[in-house]
Design a protein around this motif. Structure first.
Motif, PDB file in Angstrom:
ATOM      1  N   LYS A 116       0.879  10.630  -1.654  1.00 58.31           N
ATOM      2  CA  LYS A 116       1.973   9.975  -0.925  1.00 58.31           C
ATOM      3  C   LYS A 116       1.613   9.706   0.524  1.00 58.31           C
TER       4      LYS A 116
ATOM      5  N   ALA B  18      -2.719   2.546  -1.675  1.00 62.93           N
ATOM      6  CA  ALA B  18      -1.511   1.936  -2.253  1.00 62.93           C
ATOM      7  C   ALA B  18      -1.504   2.087  -3.768  1.00 62.93           C
TER       8      ALA B  18
ATOM      9  N   GLY C  99      -0.252   5.296  -5.012  1.00 66.09           N
ATOM     10  CA  GLY C  99       1.171   5.558  -4.774  1.00 66.09           C
ATOM     11  C   GLY C  99       1.510   5.973  -3.364  1.00 66.09           C
TER      12      GLY C  99
ATOM     13  N   GLU D 290       2.824   6.043   0.409  1.00 68.73           N
ATOM     14  CA  GLU D 290       3.936   5.435   1.139  1.00 68.73           C
ATOM     15  C   GLU D 290       3.607   5.328   2.622  1.00 68.73           C
ATOM     16  N   ARG D 291       2.845   6.280   3.115  1.00 67.99           N
ATOM     17  CA  ARG D 291       2.449   6.307   4.527  1.00 67.99           C
ATOM     18  C   ARG D 291       0.930   6.448   4.623  1.00 67.99           C
TER      19      ARG D 291
ATOM     20  N   LEU E  62       3.158  -0.558   2.991  1.00 68.68           N
ATOM     21  CA  LEU E  62       2.878   0.777   3.511  1.00 68.68           C
ATOM     22  C   LEU E  62       3.386   0.923   4.940  1.00 68.68           C
TER      23      LEU E  62
END
Length: 380
Positions: free
Chosen positions: A213, A232, A235, A237-238, A261
């Motif tokens: 993540k 990405a 998965g 997110e940051r 992102l």
């Protein structure tokens, strides 16, 4: 008294009796019998003639048995099929040699020749693969001077972006990242592919990391763009990107936004000051480059490190991770998995087309560079 005339005799009295033959049969009756016999014989002859005519007609339409037999004997018998002599087994000739190479500067450390040669040997292909020192300014002339025997090229630093303007076609990941590490020479058409993204993802999955993540990326060069897309796909997110030059790395920000992102680009020296511990750290820094970003012991124990550089090994970061028993994935694992995709491209022209007995091919490639399926060095 009138004199009476005498009366005429009766016909029965006056008719002469018929003559008899020697058997006592009247001649007229005998003649009638003879006539009847003659007539009967004529009728019998006529019937026999009709039957004979019919039989003759049948003989004309259907040949007699002996004629059929003669015709069959006259027909040439088919020659028996030739029984081939027991031939000696003939070895299949290997396909004509094709030439391939990895280009870069410096290039002497590259393990790509070991990987590709192992793959083509496993596939039974008589292909040559070498390492060639090529600088950025010489790349166009090098590609332009290749003959028809050339099938493809692998590209390493500093050529992954330099090659893009020279390509007639670029795959989706190449377009997305602006980075191409694979060139296919396809009947005069120069096509480009990015296999680094999948190489990163596959290497991490093989090592047991299937999602992340929050990701740190160290470095802002061409491989950092592939690492961003790989994050990405895992998965993320940051993503925090730590670079030596902020000005030269801002080109990564639009790509991160395109991928959905949340991204921060910061100075490399700040990498170990993050309050949040990342699930994954991907270092795209060149081999032998020192960094102040050594991270805390806690981070190194809990985060997985993929160090794209594999020479020298272990790198400074890998040594720091290993010192606290942290999980480290060697850049050789990424190199091997991206090379497997390159082999697919060079063999079939399609990175999505698996090779024949691909598991065995990958095993031969990993063995050639001394790592197991998880990317760990093989025990000596």
């Amino acid at each position: 008294m009138d004199k009476k005339t005498p009366e005429s005799p009766d016909a029965a009295e006056t008719a002469q009796p018929e003559p008899l033959d020697e058997n006592g049969v009247a001649e007229a009756a005998a003649e009638a019998q003879i006539a009847a016999i003659v007539e009967a014989e004529r009728e019998a002859e006529a019937e026999e003639a009709v039957v004979a005519e019919a039989e003759l007609a049948a003989e004309v339409e259907e040949p007699a048995d002996d004629e059929v037999a003669e015709a069959v004997e006259a027909e040439p018998e088919p020659e028996p099929a030739a029984v081939p002599a027991k031939a000696k087994p003939v070895k299949k000739a290997k396909p004509a040699a094709r030439k391939l190479a990895v280009l870069g500067s410096p290039i002497g450390h590259s393990q790509s020749p070991a990987l590709h040669r192992a793959a083509y040997e496993a596939l039974g292909l008589n292909w040559e693969y070498d390492a060639v020192e090529v600088a950025e300014d010489d790349l166009a002339d090098f590609i332009g001077g290749l003959g028809s025997e050339w099938r493809g090229l692998s590209l390493t630093m500093p050529l992954k972006q330099t090659v893009v303007p020279l390509l007639a076609e670029v795959d989706h990941l190449g377009e997305q990242t602006g980075v191409t590490n694979t060139v296919l020479l396809d009947d005069g058409v120069v096509r480009g592919f990015n296999t680094d993204v999948s190489g990163i993802v596959w290497a991490l999955e093989a090592a047991g990391l299937e999602s992340a993540k929050f990701v740190h990326i160290l470095g802002g060069g061409a491989t950092a763009a592939s690492a961003l897309v790989a994050a990405a796909e895992l998965g993320a997110e940051r993503v925090d990107i730590y670079v030596r030059s902020l000005e030269r790395s801002v080109w990564l920000e639009p790509l991160a936004h395109e991928l959905g992102l949340m991204v921060r680009i910061r100075a490399l020296s700040q990498a170990d000051r993050s309050l949040d511990i990342p699930d994954l750290v991907i270092s795209t820094l060149p081999g032998g480059v020192s960094t102040a970003a050594l991270y805390t012991d806690s981070t190194r124990r809990r985060s997985v490190l993929l160090d794209v550089s594999y020479d020298p090994w272990p790198s400074i970061l890998a040594s720091a991770w290993q010192a606290v028993d942290g999980r480290v994935v060697s850049g050789l694992a990424m190199l091997a998995h991206q090379a497997l995709l390159q082999v697919r491209i060079f063999v079939s022209g399609d990175p999505l087309q698996p090779l024949d007995d691909e598991d065995a091919v990958l095993a031969a490639m990993l063995d050639a560079v001394g790592i197991d399926a998880t990317g760990s060095p093989l025990a000596e």
